[in-house]
Design an enzyme around this catalytic site. Structure first.
Site, PDB file in Angstrom:
ATOM      1  N   SER A  20       0.594  -1.230  -0.095  1.00 41.42           N
ATOM      2  CA  SER A  20      -0.187   0.332   0.096  1.00 41.42           C
ATOM      3  C   SER A  20       1.319   1.504  -0.138  1.00 41.42           C
ATOM      4  O   SER A  20       1.716   1.570  -0.556  1.00 41.42           O
ATOM      5  CB  SER A  20      -0.826   0.163   1.128  1.00 41.42           C
TER       6      SER A  20
ATOM      7  N   TYR B 164      -5.438   7.993  -5.905  1.00 37.44           N
ATOM      8  CA  TYR B 164      -4.994   6.886  -5.956  1.00 37.44           C
ATOM      9  C   TYR B 164      -5.314   6.990  -4.028  1.00 37.44           C
ATOM     10  O   TYR B 164      -5.400   5.555  -3.986  1.00 37.44           O
ATOM     11  CB  TYR B 164      -3.602   7.700  -6.210  1.00 37.44           C
TER      12      TYR B 164
ATOM     13  N   LYS C  28      -6.252   3.459  -2.317  1.00 38.44           N
ATOM     14  CA  LYS C  28      -4.870   2.400  -1.295  1.00 38.44           C
ATOM     15  C   LYS C  28      -5.661   2.877   0.188  1.00 38.44           C
ATOM     16  O   LYS C  28      -6.056   1.517   0.877  1.00 38.44           O
ATOM     17  CB  LYS C  28      -3.734   3.970  -0.865  1.00 38.44           C
TER      18      LYS C  28
END
Length: 279
Positions: A136, A150, A154
């Site tokens: 991650s 993004y 994550k």
């Protein structure tokens, strides 16, 4: 975990995946490594013909993920560690992103990771042991402007893995989420994708300096981070999260403390929505 000799790692052509593969092969381990092109790993294929099983895979192709992961277990019998690593960064304010930008990063960084792990689970369960490492980022806990998709991926994969860890612990399967800070990899200095920027959002375009090596390099050492990922499988029970990088840890702790402090101000608000006991 003793005798972790066979590893399946997605995205080994560069970055952490490539560094982990090199360290593991040097140590005499077997690596099934996925790439979209063999160009950047041709030297490894030649040097380690017996222990580097290089496979073409685009993790956005769900059917291919199922086929490649299942076939890897069929060929090798036992795979001790599955590393879900393939992914890339996407920079730009939400309004600057195209539909294609959004679809591609979710398919790669979120859905691709989920499908790799889901496909491996029945095999690991049948073995009665195994480790899953999900790469991650501290961006799975800390969000910054101009990185929304993004972070969405994550934050999402971390929630998925935290839940899966509880589901599979009884089968001898451990799950570790690694949260690296900035590192000197192609993720930052090569593979990152930048949206079509709009002058209206110039106030959040500071990330352009971060992506420019001439403006200073990240503090994170990819080789050391990869080594810590490899070493994590020797810790029992499996650590749920590991943060790599001093600045990443400071920022993560600060953001979590801010979040907890805010929640603590909401005691009366939360209680105000309860049905009184006994009614």
């Amino acid at each position: 975990m003793e005798n972790a000799n066979t590893w399946l790692i997605t995205g080994v052509s560069s970055g952490f995946g490539n560094e982990m593969t090199r360290q593991l092969l040097k140590a005499g381990k077997t690596v099934i490594g996925t790439v979209r092109s063999t160009d950047k790993v041709a030297e490894l294929i030649e040097r380690y013909p017996d222990t580097f099983d290089c496979v073409i895979l685009d993790v956005t192709d769900v059917a291919a993920v199922h086929s490649v992961v299942n076939a890897a277990f069929d060929r090798h019998g036992v795979i001790d560690v599955v590393v879900s690593n393939a992914g890339y960064g996407l920079f730009g304010a939400a309004e600057e992103l195209s539909d294609a930008d959004i679809d591609k990063i979710i398919a790669t960084d979120l859905t691709g990771s989920i499908q790799v792990i889901r496909t491996a689970l029945p095999h690991l369960r049948a073995q009665g042991r195994g480790r899953i490492i999900q790469v991650s980022s501290y961006g799975g806990q800390v969000a910054f402007a101009a990185n929304s998709l993004y972070h969405a991926c994550k934050f999402g994969i971390e929630g998925f893995c935290e839940s899966v860890a509880q589901e599979v612990a009884k089968f001898g399967i451990g799950v570790t989420i690694v949260e690296p800070g900035g590192a000197r990899t192609e993720f930052r200095y090569g593979s990152a994708h930048v949206a079509d920027l709009m002058p209206e959002y110039d106030h959040v375009h500071g990330f352009l300096n971060m992506l420019d090596p001439s403006k200073g390099l990240a503090a994170g050492d990819p080789a050391k981070m990869a080594a810590r990922m490899i070493e994590s499988v020797d810790t029992e029970p499996a650590p749920l999260r590991q943060v790599y990088g001093s600045q990443a840890l400071r920022d993560t702790i600060a953001r979590l403390e801010e979040r907890v402090a805010d929640y603590r101000t909401q005691t009366e608000l939360a209680a105000s929505t309860d049905i009184p006991e006994g009614e």
